[in-house]
Design a protein around this motif. Structure first.
Motif, PDB file in Angstrom:
ATOM      1  N   GLN A  16      -4.369  12.548  -0.043  1.00  0.00           N
ATOM      2  CA  GLN A  16      -5.650  12.540  -0.750  1.00  0.00           C
ATOM      3  C   GLN A  16      -5.807  13.786  -1.624  1.00  0.00           C
ATOM      4  OE1 GLN A  16      -8.301  12.037   2.595  1.00  0.00           O
ATOM      5  NE2 GLN A  16      -8.316   9.805   2.403  1.00  0.00           N
ATOM      6  N   VAL A  17      -5.354  14.927  -1.121  1.00  0.00           N
ATOM      7  CA  VAL A  17      -5.400  16.153  -1.931  1.00  0.00           C
ATOM      8  C   VAL A  17      -4.493  16.000  -3.146  1.00  0.00           C
ATOM      9  CG1 VAL A  17      -4.861  18.629  -1.981  1.00  0.00           C
ATOM     10  CG2 VAL A  17      -6.021  17.643   0.008  1.00  0.00           C
ATOM     11  N   LEU A  18      -3.289  15.478  -2.928  1.00  0.00           N
ATOM     12  CA  LEU A  18      -2.361  15.270  -4.037  1.00  0.00           C
ATOM     13  C   LEU A  18      -2.935  14.278  -5.051  1.00  0.00           C
ATOM     14  CD1 LEU A  18       0.970  15.117  -2.017  1.00  0.00           C
ATOM     15  CD2 LEU A  18       0.331  16.889  -3.674  1.00  0.00           C
ATOM     16  N   GLU A  19      -3.599  13.249  -4.547  1.00  0.00           N
ATOM     17  CA  GLU A  19      -4.206  12.270  -5.442  1.00  0.00           C
ATOM     18  C   GLU A  19      -5.371  12.883  -6.212  1.00  0.00           C
ATOM     19  OE1 GLU A  19      -5.060   7.533  -5.424  1.00  0.00           O
ATOM     20  OE2 GLU A  19      -5.309   8.589  -3.519  1.00  0.00           O
ATOM     21  N   GLY A  20      -6.160  13.707  -5.548  1.00  0.00           N
ATOM     22  CA  GLY A  20      -7.265  14.390  -6.220  1.00  0.00           C
ATOM     23  C   GLY A  20      -6.799  15.317  -7.328  1.00  0.00           C
ATOM     24  N   ALA A  21      -5.596  15.856  -7.179  1.00  0.00           N
ATOM     25  CA  ALA A  21      -5.020  16.741  -8.200  1.00  0.00           C
ATOM     26  C   ALA A  21      -4.334  15.946  -9.311  1.00  0.00           C
ATOM     27  CB  ALA A  21      -4.019  17.699  -7.552  1.00  0.00           C
ATOM     28  N   GLY A  22      -4.283  14.637  -9.148  1.00  0.00           N
ATOM     29  CA  GLY A  22      -3.661  13.801 -10.163  1.00  0.00           C
ATOM     30  C   GLY A  22      -2.152  13.701 -10.045  1.00  0.00           C
ATOM     31  N   LEU A  23      -1.595  14.141  -8.925  1.00  0.00           N
ATOM     32  CA  LEU A  23      -0.146  14.124  -8.747  1.00  0.00           C
ATOM     33  C   LEU A  23       0.365  12.828  -8.139  1.00  0.00           C
ATOM     34  CD1 LEU A  23       0.163  17.747  -7.413  1.00  0.00           C
ATOM     35  CD2 LEU A  23       1.177  16.887  -9.526  1.00  0.00           C
ATOM     36  N   VAL A  24      -0.494  12.123  -7.434  1.00  0.00           N
ATOM     37  CA  VAL A  24      -0.103  10.924  -6.695  1.00  0.00           C
ATOM     38  C   VAL A  24      -1.136   9.833  -6.982  1.00  0.00           C
ATOM     39  CG1 VAL A  24       0.101   9.975  -4.348  1.00  0.00           C
ATOM     40  CG2 VAL A  24       1.093  12.183  -4.869  1.00  0.00           C
ATOM     41  N   GLN A  25      -0.690   8.614  -6.975  1.00  0.00           N
ATOM     42  CA  GLN A  25      -1.607   7.482  -7.053  1.00  0.00           C
ATOM     43  C   GLN A  25      -1.243   6.495  -5.955  1.00  0.00           C
ATOM     44  OE1 GLN A  25      -1.055   5.962 -10.974  1.00  0.00           O
ATOM     45  NE2 GLN A  25       0.984   5.191 -10.582  1.00  0.00           N
ATOM     46  N   HIS A  26      -2.202   5.680  -5.579  1.00  0.00           N
ATOM     47  CA  HIS A  26      -1.912   4.685  -4.552  1.00  0.00           C
ATOM     48  C   HIS A  26      -2.199   3.292  -5.079  1.00  0.00           C
ATOM     49  CE1 HIS A  26      -6.277   4.878  -3.820  1.00  0.00           C
ATOM     50  NE2 HIS A  26      -6.135   3.650  -3.332  1.00  0.00           N
ATOM     51  N   GLN A  27      -1.508   2.339  -4.475  1.00  0.00           N
ATOM     52  CA  GLN A  27      -1.714   0.942  -4.821  1.00  0.00           C
ATOM     53  C   GLN A  27      -1.608   0.127  -3.550  1.00  0.00           C
ATOM     54  OE1 GLN A  27       1.057  -0.650  -7.685  1.00  0.00           O
ATOM     55  NE2 GLN A  27      -0.547  -1.947  -8.539  1.00  0.00           N
ATOM     56  N   ARG A  28      -2.580  -0.729  -3.357  1.00  0.00           N
ATOM     57  CA  ARG A  28      -2.626  -1.557  -2.153  1.00  0.00           C
ATOM     58  C   ARG A  28      -1.861  -2.855  -2.409  1.00  0.00           C
ATOM     59  NH1 ARG A  28      -5.398  -1.489   2.414  1.00  0.00           N
ATOM     60  NH2 ARG A  28      -6.736   0.207   1.749  1.00  0.00           N
ATOM     61  N   HIS A  29      -0.991  -3.197  -1.462  1.00  0.00           N
ATOM     62  CA  HIS A  29      -0.273  -4.469  -1.457  1.00  0.00           C
ATOM     63  C   HIS A  29      -0.533  -5.108  -0.102  1.00  0.00           C
ATOM     64  CE1 HIS A  29       1.965  -3.813  -5.170  1.00  0.00           C
ATOM     65  NE2 HIS A  29       2.131  -2.568  -4.776  1.00  0.00           N
ATOM     66  N   GLY A  30      -1.473  -6.032  -0.068  1.00  0.00           N
ATOM     67  CA  GLY A  30      -1.850  -6.632   1.207  1.00  0.00           C
ATOM     68  C   GLY A  30      -2.481  -5.591   2.096  1.00  0.00           C
ATOM     69  N   ARG A  31      -1.909  -5.414   3.290  1.00  0.00           N
ATOM     70  CA  ARG A  31      -2.437  -4.432   4.243  1.00  0.00           C
ATOM     71  C   ARG A  31      -1.848  -3.043   4.046  1.00  0.00           C
ATOM     72  NH1 ARG A  31      -1.260  -6.557   9.901  1.00  0.00           N
ATOM     73  NH2 ARG A  31      -1.898  -4.431  10.324  1.00  0.00           N
ATOM     74  N   GLU A  32      -0.821  -2.936   3.232  1.00  0.00           N
ATOM     75  CA  GLU A  32      -0.144  -1.644   3.065  1.00  0.00           C
ATOM     76  C   GLU A  32      -0.598  -0.940   1.790  1.00  0.00           C
ATOM     77  OE1 GLU A  32       3.996  -2.986   3.488  1.00  0.00           O
ATOM     78  OE2 GLU A  32       4.002  -1.694   5.262  1.00  0.00           O
ATOM     79  N   VAL A  33      -0.634   0.376   1.874  1.00  0.00           N
ATOM     80  CA  VAL A  33      -0.970   1.217   0.726  1.00  0.00           C
ATOM     81  C   VAL A  33       0.277   2.024   0.391  1.00  0.00           C
ATOM     82  CG1 VAL A  33      -2.448   3.065  -0.141  1.00  0.00           C
ATOM     83  CG2 VAL A  33      -3.386   1.343   1.428  1.00  0.00           C
ATOM     84  N   PHE A  34       0.731   1.900  -0.842  1.00  0.00           N
ATOM     85  CA  PHE A  34       1.918   2.624  -1.293  1.00  0.00           C
ATOM     86  C   PHE A  34       1.495   3.765  -2.207  1.00  0.00           C
ATOM     87  CE2 PHE A  34       3.606  -1.373   0.053  1.00  0.00           C
ATOM     88  CZ  PHE A  34       4.856  -1.063   0.557  1.00  0.00           C
ATOM     89  N   TYR A  35       2.119   4.904  -2.000  1.00  0.00           N
ATOM     90  CA  TYR A  35       1.853   6.097  -2.792  1.00  0.00           C
ATOM     91  C   TYR A  35       3.045   6.361  -3.702  1.00  0.00           C
ATOM     92  CZ  TYR A  35      -1.981   6.874   0.414  1.00  0.00           C
ATOM     93  OH  TYR A  35      -3.126   6.733   1.146  1.00  0.00           O
TER      94      TYR A  35
END
Length: 118
Positions: free
Chosen positions: A58-77
């Motif tokens: 979440q910190v990495l995502e807040g800094a714009g370094l990581v994004q996530h995408q949900r595929h069904g029940r799984e979340v991929f970063y």
């Protein structure tokens, strides 16, 4: 001039804060080497819990370094390479500034030396 530069570059602070933690830096390295990963996969062989990994992501995502995408029940970063490129360019600019300052100092200390600037 310096205040303008500081204001322009302030957006990089969250990136360096995020990369300043060893666990988050290791996560970035794993994402570079292995591509999209779930938090469960990233927590394998880690010295912290899956919940801690999620908080770091979440910190990495807040800094714009990581994004996530949900595929069904799984979340991929995945990494956002543009943000890493911005950090690299920022550091390159600092390095180039130091190189110029050292060259100016060299001309003051050794004024008879030929100019090696291209």
């Amino acid at each position: 001039m310096i205040n303008q530069t500081v204001a322009e570059d302030r957006h990089m602070a969250p990136v360096f804060f995020a990369l300043g933690d060893g666990t988050r830096l290791a996560l970035v390295q794993r994402l570079v080497g292995q591509g999209a990963q779930t938090a469960s996969r990233l927590s394998e062989n880690a010295q912290v819990t899956r919940q801690a990994i999620i908080k770091h992501l979440q910190v990495l995502e807040g800094a714009g370094l990581v994004q996530h995408q949900r595929h069904g029940r799984e979340v991929f970063y995945t990494l956002k390479p543009q943000r890493l490129a911005e950090a690299q360019a920022f550091l390159y600019g600092i390095s180039a500034g130091w190189d110029r300052a050292i060259e100016r100092l060299r001309h003051i200390v050794e004024p008879d030396q030929p100019n090696t600037d291209s």
